[in-house]
Motif scaffolding. Structure first.
Motif, PDB file in Angstrom:
ATOM      1  N   UNK A  46      50.776   7.591 -31.186  1.00 49.80           N
ATOM      2  CA  UNK A  46      51.613   7.257 -30.050  1.00 49.80           C
ATOM      3  C   UNK A  46      50.937   6.100 -29.315  1.00 49.80           C
ATOM      4  N   UNK A  47      51.669   5.018 -29.190  1.00 46.91           N
ATOM      5  CA  UNK A  47      51.110   3.800 -28.589  1.00 46.91           C
ATOM      6  C   UNK A  47      52.113   3.302 -27.556  1.00 46.91           C
ATOM      7  N   UNK A  48      51.906   3.684 -26.298  1.00 49.47           N
ATOM      8  CA  UNK A  48      52.875   3.412 -25.230  1.00 49.47           C
ATOM      9  C   UNK A  48      54.234   3.986 -25.656  1.00 49.47           C
ATOM     10  N   UNK A  49      55.294   3.175 -25.742  1.00 49.71           N
ATOM     11  CA  UNK A  49      56.582   3.745 -26.128  1.00 49.71           C
ATOM     12  C   UNK A  49      56.785   3.737 -27.644  1.00 49.71           C
ATOM     13  N   UNK A  50      55.780   3.326 -28.398  1.00 48.41           N
ATOM     14  CA  UNK A  50      55.889   3.282 -29.852  1.00 48.41           C
ATOM     15  C   UNK A  50      55.434   4.574 -30.508  1.00 48.41           C
ATOM     16  N   UNK A  51      56.016   4.884 -31.648  1.00 46.65           N
ATOM     17  CA  UNK A  51      55.676   6.067 -32.428  1.00 46.65           C
ATOM     18  C   UNK A  51      55.549   5.671 -33.894  1.00 46.65           C
ATOM     19  N   UNK A  52      54.533   6.210 -34.558  1.00 39.93           N
ATOM     20  CA  UNK A  52      54.385   6.061 -35.999  1.00 39.93           C
ATOM     21  C   UNK A  52      54.185   7.460 -36.563  1.00 39.93           C
ATOM     22  N   UNK A  53      55.082   7.915 -37.431  1.00 39.00           N
ATOM     23  CA  UNK A  53      54.951   9.242 -38.020  1.00 39.00           C
ATOM     24  C   UNK A  53      53.938   9.207 -39.172  1.00 39.00           C
ATOM     25  N   UNK A  54      53.570  10.395 -39.660  1.00 41.26           N
ATOM     26  CA  UNK A  54      52.653  10.453 -40.792  1.00 41.26           C
ATOM     27  C   UNK A  54      53.273   9.824 -42.036  1.00 41.26           C
ATOM     28  N   UNK A  55      54.576  10.013 -42.239  1.00 38.44           N
ATOM     29  CA  UNK A  55      55.231   9.380 -43.379  1.00 38.44           C
ATOM     30  C   UNK A  55      55.200   7.863 -43.242  1.00 38.44           C
ATOM     31  N   UNK A  56      55.450   7.368 -42.049  1.00 35.68           N
ATOM     32  CA  UNK A  56      55.415   5.920 -41.819  1.00 35.68           C
ATOM     33  C   UNK A  56      54.004   5.367 -41.975  1.00 35.68           C
ATOM     34  N   UNK A 269      48.012  15.854 -36.163  1.00 32.01           N
ATOM     35  CA  UNK A 269      48.436  15.775 -34.760  1.00 32.01           C
ATOM     36  C   UNK A 269      48.457  14.326 -34.319  1.00 32.01           C
ATOM     37  N   UNK A 270      49.130  14.026 -33.181  1.00 36.09           N
ATOM     38  CA  UNK A 270      49.190  12.642 -32.719  1.00 36.09           C
ATOM     39  C   UNK A 270      47.885  12.169 -32.098  1.00 36.09           C
ATOM     40  N   UNK A 271      47.578  10.901 -32.331  1.00 32.98           N
ATOM     41  CA  UNK A 271      46.493  10.219 -31.643  1.00 32.98           C
ATOM     42  C   UNK A 271      47.135   9.265 -30.629  1.00 32.98           C
ATOM     43  N   UNK A 272      46.814   9.468 -29.350  1.00 36.06           N
ATOM     44  CA  UNK A 272      47.394   8.678 -28.273  1.00 36.06           C
ATOM     45  C   UNK A 272      46.472   7.488 -27.993  1.00 36.06           C
ATOM     46  N   UNK A 273      46.970   6.275 -28.207  1.00 32.45           N
ATOM     47  CA  UNK A 273      46.185   5.061 -28.014  1.00 32.45           C
ATOM     48  C   UNK A 273      46.796   4.204 -26.914  1.00 32.45           C
ATOM     49  N   UNK A 274      45.941   3.421 -26.239  1.00 28.18           N
ATOM     50  CA  UNK A 274      46.467   2.545 -25.193  1.00 28.18           C
ATOM     51  C   UNK A 274      45.646   1.251 -25.081  1.00 28.18           C
ATOM     52  N   UNK A 275      45.376   0.653 -26.229  1.00 28.04           N
ATOM     53  CA  UNK A 275      44.771  -0.679 -26.344  1.00 28.04           C
ATOM     54  C   UNK A 275      43.307  -0.682 -25.935  1.00 28.04           C
ATOM     55  N   UNK A 276      43.012  -0.565 -24.650  1.00 26.44           N
ATOM     56  CA  UNK A 276      41.620  -0.468 -24.228  1.00 26.44           C
ATOM     57  C   UNK A 276      41.557   0.290 -22.920  1.00 26.44           C
ATOM     58  N   UNK A 277      40.404   0.897 -22.682  1.00 26.14           N
ATOM     59  CA  UNK A 277      40.283   1.816 -21.552  1.00 26.14           C
ATOM     60  C   UNK A 277      40.286   1.092 -20.213  1.00 26.14           C
ATOM     61  N   UNK A 278      41.167   1.555 -19.336  1.00 23.11           N
ATOM     62  CA  UNK A 278      41.189   1.184 -17.927  1.00 23.11           C
ATOM     63  C   UNK A 278      41.578   2.455 -17.197  1.00 23.11           C
ATOM     64  N   UNK A 279      40.801   2.915 -16.206  1.00 26.19           N
ATOM     65  CA  UNK A 279      40.986   4.276 -15.683  1.00 26.19           C
ATOM     66  C   UNK A 279      42.370   4.568 -15.116  1.00 26.19           C
ATOM     67  N   UNK A 280      42.936   3.674 -14.324  1.00 29.30           N
ATOM     68  CA  UNK A 280      44.261   3.937 -13.763  1.00 29.30           C
ATOM     69  C   UNK A 280      45.318   4.020 -14.859  1.00 29.30           C
ATOM     70  N   UNK A 281      45.219   3.130 -15.846  1.00 26.08           N
ATOM     71  CA  UNK A 281      46.143   3.166 -16.966  1.00 26.08           C
ATOM     72  C   UNK A 281      45.970   4.456 -17.760  1.00 26.08           C
ATOM     73  N   UNK A 282      44.719   4.875 -17.972  1.00 27.72           N
ATOM     74  CA  UNK A 282      44.461   6.113 -18.707  1.00 27.72           C
ATOM     75  C   UNK A 282      45.147   7.294 -18.034  1.00 27.72           C
ATOM     76  N   UNK A 283      45.055   7.362 -16.725  1.00 30.66           N
ATOM     77  CA  UNK A 283      45.698   8.469 -16.005  1.00 30.66           C
ATOM     78  C   UNK A 283      47.214   8.405 -16.162  1.00 30.66           C
ATOM     79  N   UNK A 284      47.794   7.222 -16.092  1.00 31.98           N
ATOM     80  CA  UNK A 284      49.233   7.086 -16.322  1.00 31.98           C
ATOM     81  C   UNK A 284      49.610   7.555 -17.725  1.00 31.98           C
TER      82      UNK A 284
END
Length: 553
Positions: A46-56, A269-284
């Protein structure tokens, strides 16, 4: 089990948890294939609003492998991944395995000299990197390396809204001298590479040590190492396919490679990624994606506590949290629990142990040593034997301080093309960690410090960690690092570098007095310098070497 019968730490394992486990996989690629076959429709990323399934992800990594093989890539060739926490990291890693190769994880903070060193040391033939990293760094050094294929990509791929919280200043760049990764994946879509298999002893990836004690060395993490410690994480953390993993650690680091990638691929299971760590963004992201588990350095959790949007309910979904890679002050664990109602479990390991060798078991709290105030890093994980040894190599009894020596299925085979370094650090498969610590009577282990960081103040030994833990008890201190600096009278004296919490104030005299009231006279800092940020590695380890160098300049 007979080897474990006299080990006191068994009393600290959760009821029903064994000292040993039987490995389910001996091959890191096989654990991904099992999840892709079992749960093809589950989200893998899961990458923001993007999704990649295991099949994909299976299809994308097939295309990546087919594209590599089309360039003449051969079994055992190396692919360097010079990326932030983006989906392309997993595509490159798994695709490299499918092509029969070895991945090389590269810190995206590395500059020209560092990148060139790693590319030449590893002998990487292929480089996968962000467009901006190619433009600003890689393009300047590739002529002096053996890299023959460069695949570039953008952090803007695999999501659609170009979220300004994460992508301010990001843009797609035309780079005519490279191959666009998205284009290659499109060209080879639907291709299936020839089947490949691995033994437990085959190298899965090279992870380079942080270089805090010298030039980086490429640890050879094998498929057996990766598969075993991914399984260790799953069972030690009490996780299942219903969980979701939050990727706060850099994926290039061994914590990210195992505690994020290996673990999520094994779970399906899903791995949630968000490019690079920034604390306020991480909380969102936590609010939006509702992950249940994460592991990262304590600096991550300090940053989350100090973020402007750090309301108590923000981390409600994160029910299982571990921290490793840097010492954890007990006061920080208490403060985090008070802020979010979540306990941070300690975990300990090195690049050379493919992440965890010790950990605080799920649903257990780490004890704090009464004498030193140190928080325990836990007990040895499954199938792992740990000794405390003295300067002469003899095993020391509980309570005695010595070097931590670890043996187990997670210990690497050695360093890439460095047999002498391997023989010195891992004689007979026993890793001499360079970390100093002790085991108490109940079997809990405690880290005192790195051997090289000990301060000799007028003949008295001072461990920086102990002074830092006291400083963290002061309400104004956000981060602290302690080093020895030259002193005419004592040879060395104790100096503290401190950053303050937002909105808090303190003077050097106040902090010195605070420590003096709580420590032996030879231990408390004689000097305090305030910094906006304490220098650290990308994974949160304090760069005491850099602080010492400032004093000698």
């Amino acid at each position: 089990m007979s080897d474990y019968d006299d080990k006191p730490w068994l009393a600290r394992y959760p009821e029903g948890q064994p000292a040993e486990i039987t490995p389910e996989f001996t091959d890191a690629l096989a654990l991904f294939r099992a999840s892709a076959e079992r749960s093809p429709g589950n989200d893998a990323i899961r990458y923001f609003d993007g999704r990649i399934t295991y099949a994909e992800l299976d299809a994308l990594t097939d295309a990546f492998a087919a594209g590599l093989l089309d360039t003449g890539f051969e079994r055992g060739d190396r692919v360097a991944l010079y990326l932030q926490n983006v989906p392309q990291f997993l595509i490159g890693l798994i695709g490299t395995w499918k092509a029969g190769g070895i991945a090389v994880s590269v810190n995206p903070m590395n500059r020209e000299r560092e990148l060139e060193l790693l590319l030449n040391d590893s002998g990487a033939r292929v480089l996968v990197c962000l467009q901006s990293l190619y433009r600003d760094v890689a393009s300047k050094v590739l002529a002096g390396t053996g890299v023959r294929t460069v695949l570039t990509t953008s952090e803007l791929e695999y999501q659609t809204r170009d979220d300004p919280r994460a992508f301010a200043g990001s843009e797609r760049i035309e780079l005519p001298d490279t191959t666009d990764l998205a284009g290659m994946l499109a060209r080879f879509a639907g291709r299936t590479p020839p089947p490949v298999s691995y033994t437990a002893d085959d190298v899965a990836f090279l992870t380079y040590t942080s270089g805090t004690t010298g030039p980086p060395k490429g640890a050879m993490n094998t498929h057996g190492n990766v598969a075993f410690n991914s399984q260790t994480c799953r069972e030690w953390f009490g996780l299942g396919p219903q969980d979701a993993v939050l990727g706060v650690a850099p994926l290039f680091h061994i914590t990210g490679l195992i505690g994020h990638i290996g673990l999520s691929l094994l779970l399906g299971a899903p791995l949630v990624l968000f490019h690079r760590f920034e604390p306020s963004l991480a909380i969102d992201v936590i609010r939006e994606q509702r992950p249940t588990f994460t592991v990262g350095s304590i600096t991550v959790f300090i940053a989350l506590m100090n973020a402007p949007n750090a309301e108590r309910e923000a981390l409600e979904s994160l029910t299982k949290i571990w921290s490793g890679g840097a010492p954890i002050p007990p006061s920080t664990v208490k403060a985090f629990s008070a802020a979010f109602g979540r306990y941070i479990h300690n975990i300990y390991g090195l690049t050379e142990t493919t992440s965890p060798s010790h950990g605080v078991p799920y649903q257990a709290d780490a004890p704090v040593d009464d004498a030193s105030g140190a928080l325990s890093v836990g007990v040895p994980v499954f199938n792992t034997m740990v000794r405390i040894v003295g300067e002469d190599g003899s095993e020391l009894p509980p309570g005695e301080i010595g070097e931590i020596v670890t043996t187990g299925p997670q210990v690497v085979a050695g360093y890439w093309n460095k047999p002498e370094e391997t023989a010195k650090a891992i004689p007979g498969g026993a890793l001499h960690t360079g970390d100093v610590g002790y085991m108490d009577e109940a079997g809990w282990f405690y880290i005192v410090d790195r051997k090289k960081d000990q301060i000799n103040a007028g003949g008295y030994k001072v461990w920086p960690r102990e002074v830092e833990d006291v400083l963290y008890e002061h309400e104004a201190v956000r981060e602290a690092a302690v080093v020895g600096v030259p002193d005419v009278y004592r040879g060395e004296t104790v100096k503290a570098f401190v950053s303050l919490r937002p909105g808090k104030t303190a003077t050097a005299e106040e902090l010195i007095a605070f420590c003096k009231d709580r420590m032996a006279a030879y231990k408390y800092p004689r000097q305090v310098e305030f910094l906006d940020e304490i220098p650290k590695t990308a994974t949160g380890k304090l760069l005491r070497r850099e602080l010492r160098a400032r004093e000698q300049a």
